[in-house]
Design a protein around this motif. Sequence first.
Motif, PDB file in Angstrom:
ATOM      1  N   GLU A 289       0.804  -1.617  -0.026  1.00 28.58           N
ATOM      2  CA  GLU A 289      -0.159  -0.401   0.296  1.00 28.58           C
ATOM      3  C   GLU A 289       1.078   1.152  -0.227  1.00 28.58           C
ATOM      4  OE1 GLU A 289      -3.234   0.780   2.448  1.00 28.58           O
ATOM      5  OE2 GLU A 289      -4.745  -1.023   1.500  1.00 28.58           O
ATOM      6  N   ARG A 290       2.583   1.208   0.597  1.00 30.43           N
ATOM      7  CA  ARG A 290       3.096   2.222   0.887  1.00 30.43           C
ATOM      8  C   ARG A 290       3.377   2.507  -0.539  1.00 30.43           C
ATOM      9  NH1 ARG A 290      -0.507   3.862   2.131  1.00 30.43           N
ATOM     10  NH2 ARG A 290      -0.075   4.843   1.237  1.00 30.43           N
ATOM     11  N   LYS A 291       4.834   1.457  -1.677  1.00 35.29           N
ATOM     12  CA  LYS A 291       5.094   1.832  -2.392  1.00 35.29           C
ATOM     13  C   LYS A 291       5.502   1.188  -3.526  1.00 35.29           C
ATOM     14  CE  LYS A 291       9.437   1.959  -0.974  1.00 35.29           C
ATOM     15  NZ  LYS A 291      10.039   2.731  -0.418  1.00 35.29           N
ATOM     16  N   GLU A 292       3.648   0.445  -3.227  1.00 36.79           N
ATOM     17  CA  GLU A 292       3.915  -0.030  -5.111  1.00 36.79           C
ATOM     18  C   GLU A 292       2.574  -0.421  -5.872  1.00 36.79           C
ATOM     19  OE1 GLU A 292       4.120  -3.845  -3.688  1.00 36.79           O
ATOM     20  OE2 GLU A 292       5.717  -3.886  -3.312  1.00 36.79           O
ATOM     21  N   ALA A 293       0.949   0.580  -4.332  1.00 37.92           N
ATOM     22  CA  ALA A 293      -0.335   0.475  -4.538  1.00 37.92           C
ATOM     23  C   ALA A 293      -0.317   1.647  -5.795  1.00 37.92           C
ATOM     24  CB  ALA A 293      -1.320   0.162  -3.814  1.00 37.92           C
ATOM     25  N   ARG A 294      -1.032   1.842  -6.493  1.00 35.66           N
ATOM     26  CA  ARG A 294      -1.378   2.833  -7.589  1.00 35.66           C
ATOM     27  C   ARG A 294      -0.272   3.460  -9.044  1.00 35.66           C
ATOM     28  NH1 ARG A 294      -5.734   7.623  -5.721  1.00 35.66           N
ATOM     29  NH2 ARG A 294      -3.367   8.017  -4.486  1.00 35.66           N
ATOM     30  N   GLU A 295       0.254   2.251  -9.299  1.00 37.31           N
ATOM     31  CA  GLU A 295       1.910   2.756 -10.136  1.00 37.31           C
ATOM     32  C   GLU A 295       2.344   2.724  -8.923  1.00 37.31           C
ATOM     33  OE1 GLU A 295      -1.737   3.844 -11.985  1.00 37.31           O
ATOM     34  OE2 GLU A 295      -1.426   1.799 -12.838  1.00 37.31           O
ATOM     35  N   GLY A 296       2.910   2.804  -8.137  1.00 38.40           N
ATOM     36  CA  GLY A 296       3.761   3.596  -6.815  1.00 38.40           C
ATOM     37  C   GLY A 296       3.634   4.407  -6.329  1.00 38.40           C
ATOM     38  N   LYS A 297       2.707   5.259  -6.046  1.00 36.90           N
ATOM     39  CA  LYS A 297       1.782   6.658  -4.890  1.00 36.90           C
ATOM     40  C   LYS A 297       1.561   5.847  -4.217  1.00 36.90           C
ATOM     41  CE  LYS A 297      -1.324   8.353  -7.954  1.00 36.90           C
ATOM     42  NZ  LYS A 297      -1.410   8.277  -9.353  1.00 36.90           N
ATOM     43  N   GLY A 298       0.995   5.016  -4.129  1.00 38.42           N
ATOM     44  CA  GLY A 298       0.292   4.696  -2.773  1.00 38.42           C
ATOM     45  C   GLY A 298      -0.713   5.004  -2.806  1.00 38.42           C
ATOM     46  N   THR A 299      -1.283   4.229  -1.675  1.00 42.14           N
ATOM     47  CA  THR A 299      -2.717   4.280  -1.323  1.00 42.14           C
ATOM     48  C   THR A 299      -3.395   6.176  -0.158  1.00 42.14           C
ATOM     49  OG1 THR A 299      -2.483   3.434   0.307  1.00 42.14           O
ATOM     50  CG2 THR A 299      -4.021   1.873  -1.341  1.00 42.14           C
ATOM     51  N   PRO A 300      -3.772   6.435  -0.167  1.00 41.28           N
ATOM     52  CA  PRO A 300      -4.237   8.110   0.257  1.00 41.28           C
ATOM     53  C   PRO A 300      -4.773   7.356   1.943  1.00 41.28           C
ATOM     54  CG  PRO A 300      -5.914   7.967  -1.348  1.00 41.28           C
ATOM     55  CD  PRO A 300      -5.051   6.446  -1.657  1.00 41.28           C
ATOM     56  N   ILE A 301      -4.232   8.549   2.591  1.00 41.39           N
ATOM     57  CA  ILE A 301      -4.716   8.300   3.734  1.00 41.39           C
ATOM     58  C   ILE A 301      -5.519   8.031   4.084  1.00 41.39           C
ATOM     59  CG2 ILE A 301      -5.341  10.729   4.234  1.00 41.39           C
ATOM     60  CD1 ILE A 301      -3.991  10.831   7.020  1.00 41.39           C
ATOM     61  N   VAL A 302      -6.570   7.165   5.070  1.00 38.51           N
ATOM     62  CA  VAL A 302      -7.717   6.265   5.064  1.00 38.51           C
ATOM     63  C   VAL A 302      -8.345   7.024   5.819  1.00 38.51           C
ATOM     64  CG1 VAL A 302      -9.097   4.838   7.224  1.00 38.51           C
ATOM     65  CG2 VAL A 302      -6.562   4.214   5.314  1.00 38.51           C
ATOM     66  N   ARG A 303      -9.717   7.776   5.130  1.00 40.69           N
ATOM     67  CA  ARG A 303     -10.695   8.894   5.954  1.00 40.69           C
ATOM     68  C   ARG A 303     -12.170   8.456   5.351  1.00 40.69           C
ATOM     69  NH1 ARG A 303     -13.925  11.898   8.040  1.00 40.69           N
ATOM     70  NH2 ARG A 303     -13.331  13.854   8.659  1.00 40.69           N
ATOM     71  N   PRO A 304     -12.901   7.548   5.937  1.00 38.59           N
ATOM     72  CA  PRO A 304     -13.708   7.056   5.887  1.00 38.59           C
ATOM     73  C   PRO A 304     -15.363   8.288   6.818  1.00 38.59           C
ATOM     74  CG  PRO A 304     -13.747   5.432   7.915  1.00 38.59           C
ATOM     75  CD  PRO A 304     -12.367   6.581   7.491  1.00 38.59           C
ATOM     76  N   LYS A 305     -16.099   8.158   5.658  1.00 41.05           N
ATOM     77  CA  LYS A 305     -17.242   8.974   5.916  1.00 41.05           C
ATOM     78  C   LYS A 305     -18.653   8.360   7.229  1.00 41.05           C
ATOM     79  CE  LYS A 305     -21.279  11.460   4.305  1.00 41.05           C
ATOM     80  NZ  LYS A 305     -20.977  13.188   4.323  1.00 41.05           N
ATOM     81  N   TYR A 306     -18.782   9.173   8.170  1.00 39.70           N
ATOM     82  CA  TYR A 306     -19.700   9.504   9.079  1.00 39.70           C
ATOM     83  C   TYR A 306     -20.429   9.974   8.749  1.00 39.70           C
ATOM     84  CZ  TYR A 306     -16.178   5.279  11.624  1.00 39.70           C
ATOM     85  OH  TYR A 306     -15.555   4.531  11.755  1.00 39.70           O
ATOM     86  N   PHE A 307     -22.204   9.097   9.176  1.00 39.78           N
ATOM     87  CA  PHE A 307     -23.104  10.416   9.220  1.00 39.78           C
ATOM     88  C   PHE A 307     -23.051  11.117  10.437  1.00 39.78           C
ATOM     89  CE2 PHE A 307     -24.225   7.766   5.724  1.00 39.78           C
ATOM     90  CZ  PHE A 307     -24.180   8.454   4.342  1.00 39.78           C
ATOM     91  N   PHE A 308     -23.681  12.416  11.270  1.00 34.29           N
ATOM     92  CA  PHE A 308     -24.047  12.719  11.793  1.00 34.29           C
ATOM     93  C   PHE A 308     -24.802  12.057  12.477  1.00 34.29           C
ATOM     94  CE2 PHE A 308     -26.644  15.635  14.835  1.00 34.29           C
ATOM     95  CZ  PHE A 308     -25.581  15.777  16.202  1.00 34.29           C
ATOM     96  N   LYS A 309     -24.782  11.692  13.866  1.00 40.16           N
ATOM     97  CA  LYS A 309     -26.443  10.980  14.372  1.00 40.16           C
ATOM     98  C   LYS A 309     -26.737  11.678  15.641  1.00 40.16           C
ATOM     99  CE  LYS A 309     -28.240   6.984  15.981  1.00 40.16           C
ATOM    100  NZ  LYS A 309     -27.986   5.189  16.204  1.00 40.16           N
ATOM    101  N   GLU A 310     -27.812  12.083  15.568  1.00 39.00           N
ATOM    102  CA  GLU A 310     -28.420  13.519  16.891  1.00 39.00           C
ATOM    103  C   GLU A 310     -28.584  11.968  18.914  1.00 39.00           C
ATOM    104  OE1 GLU A 310     -31.467  15.853  18.532  1.00 39.00           O
ATOM    105  OE2 GLU A 310     -30.111  16.852  17.022  1.00 39.00           O
ATOM    106  N   ASN A 311     -27.656  12.177  19.746  1.00 35.25           N
ATOM    107  CA  ASN A 311     -27.444  10.963  21.096  1.00 35.25           C
ATOM    108  C   ASN A 311     -27.677  11.923  21.691  1.00 35.25           C
ATOM    109  OD1 ASN A 311     -27.391   8.292  21.864  1.00 35.25           O
ATOM    110  ND2 ASN A 311     -24.561   8.901  21.608  1.00 35.25           N
ATOM    111  N   LYS A 312     -29.020  12.332  22.335  1.00 34.73           N
ATOM    112  CA  LYS A 312     -29.074  13.353  23.824  1.00 34.73           C
ATOM    113  C   LYS A 312     -29.677  12.290  24.655  1.00 34.73           C
ATOM    114  CE  LYS A 312     -30.333  17.201  21.858  1.00 34.73           C
ATOM    115  NZ  LYS A 312     -31.248  18.252  21.346  1.00 34.73           N
ATOM    116  N   GLN A 313     -28.274  11.607  26.322  1.00 37.08           N
ATOM    117  CA  GLN A 313     -28.378  10.476  27.152  1.00 37.08           C
ATOM    118  C   GLN A 313     -29.106  10.807  27.993  1.00 37.08           C
ATOM    119  OE1 GLN A 313     -27.191   7.160  26.675  1.00 37.08           O
ATOM    120  NE2 GLN A 313     -26.952   7.005  24.312  1.00 37.08           N
TER     121      GLN A 313
END
Length: 386
Positions: free
Chosen positions: A362-386
Motif C-alpha cells: 500500500e505504501r510503495k506499490e499501489a497506484r503505480e507506486g504513488k501509494g494509497t491515500p490516508i484512510v478517511r471514511p465517512k460517518y453520518f452525524f446522529k443525534e444522541n442525547k442521553q
Amino acid sequence: MSEVLFEITKESLETGLRGYPVGYCTTSSVDPVKGLFYAGHPVSEIDQWEPEQVIYLLYHGYVGKPEEVSRFSQDLLIRANCSTALIESIEKLPRNIHPMKLFSIALLLASGFEGKNDYHEDYLNLIAKVPEIAATVINHHAGWGKTKQSQPQLGYMENFTQMLNVPDANQQELARAFKFFNVLHYDHGGGNLSAFVGKAVASGLEDLYGSMSAAMCALAGPRHGKANQDCLTFVHQLVEELGEHSTEEELERLIRAHLDKGELIFGFGHAVLRVEDPRATLLYEVTNQYYASHALVKMAQLLRKVGSKVLQNNPKISDPYPNVDAISGILLTAAGFPCSEYYTVLFGLARVVGIGRQIVYERKEAREGKGTPIVRPKYFFKENKQ
Ligand code: MLT
C-alpha cells in the motif's frame, strides 16, 4: 461506468465494514468455502513448507526456486540480530501487563533502535528480527531469564525455539509445533482487523514499526488474536467439568446449558468463512497425528463435532464451524507449551509477515507506486442525547 461491487444501504452501516470492498491484497485471499490462499496457493499446499519458502511466496507472489529462497534466507539471516540496546530496553519493561501489550511496546522501541524510515527495508529487518523480539518479550514476561543468542542459521522457527527458555521443553517437538502454527498464521486476507488497522495507521505515513505496533494492539483483543488463548481456557474448563472420557451426549448437554445462559462456545464461527476453517482442519490432523491420546486433544475433537451440530440448529448463526483458534492452542499445549497467555504473541510473531508485506504494497506499490491515500471514511452525524 465502473462496476458496482457493493451497494451501501442504511443496513450496511455499523456492521464492522463487513464485506465492504476497500482495496487490493497481493499476499492472500480468503474464500468463504475454500478458505485461505497464500498468493493463489491453498494453505493445504504449503503447510509443510519451511517458513522461509512461505515468506518468499508471500513477499514475491510466486513460488521461489531453491536458489532464490536460499538467497532470500541468507538476506534475512544477515538482518536477524537485534541491537543489544533494543533487547535491554525490552528487558526493562514492567512485567505486570499482558504479553501482547509488551510485544506492541517492543515494536515501538524497535522503531527507535532499528528503524530506517523506509517501509521496505524496515519490513525485511522486522521479519528477520521478530523471532528474537518475540522470544525476548516472552522470556522477560515469564521470568525465564535472558534470551539466548540468536542463531538464525538454525532456521526461522528453530532459532525462535532455541531462544525461548521454555522449562522442560523437548526442543524438536516444540519447533515442529511452532513451525506449523507459524506458517498457518502469516496472513488471512486484507480485511482482518489487524491487517486493516496496520495499513490504516501506515496510510498516515507512520513508520512500519509504529503501524505494526498498532496492528498488534488490534490483534490482542479476544474477538481477534486472543481468541486462541480463550479457546484453550474453554476446552480446559470442559475437561474439568466432564472429565477425560466425556461422551458426545454429555458434551452436547453441557454446551446447550452454556448457550442457554447466553455464554459463548469459543472457537466457532468466522466473519468470512462458511465451512470449517481449512487452517483448523490441518491443525486437527496434525494434532491427532501426534497427540491423539492427550485429554485436551480428545475434548477438542469431540467439541469439533458436537459444537457444530448444536450451533447448526440456530438459524441465526451463519458459520457454525470451528475456526483456527479452536485447535491451535491445543496443539501448542500438547507439544509442551502450555503457556496460553503467550499464544497471541505467537500469532503476532507470524502475522507480522503478512501485515508488513501488505503495508509495503500500500505504501510503495499501489497506484503505480504513488501509494494509497490516508484512510478517511465517512460517518453520518446522529443525534444522541442521553
Ligand atoms: C485471522 O486469521 O485474522 C482471523 O481468522 C480473523 C479474520 O480473518 O478476520
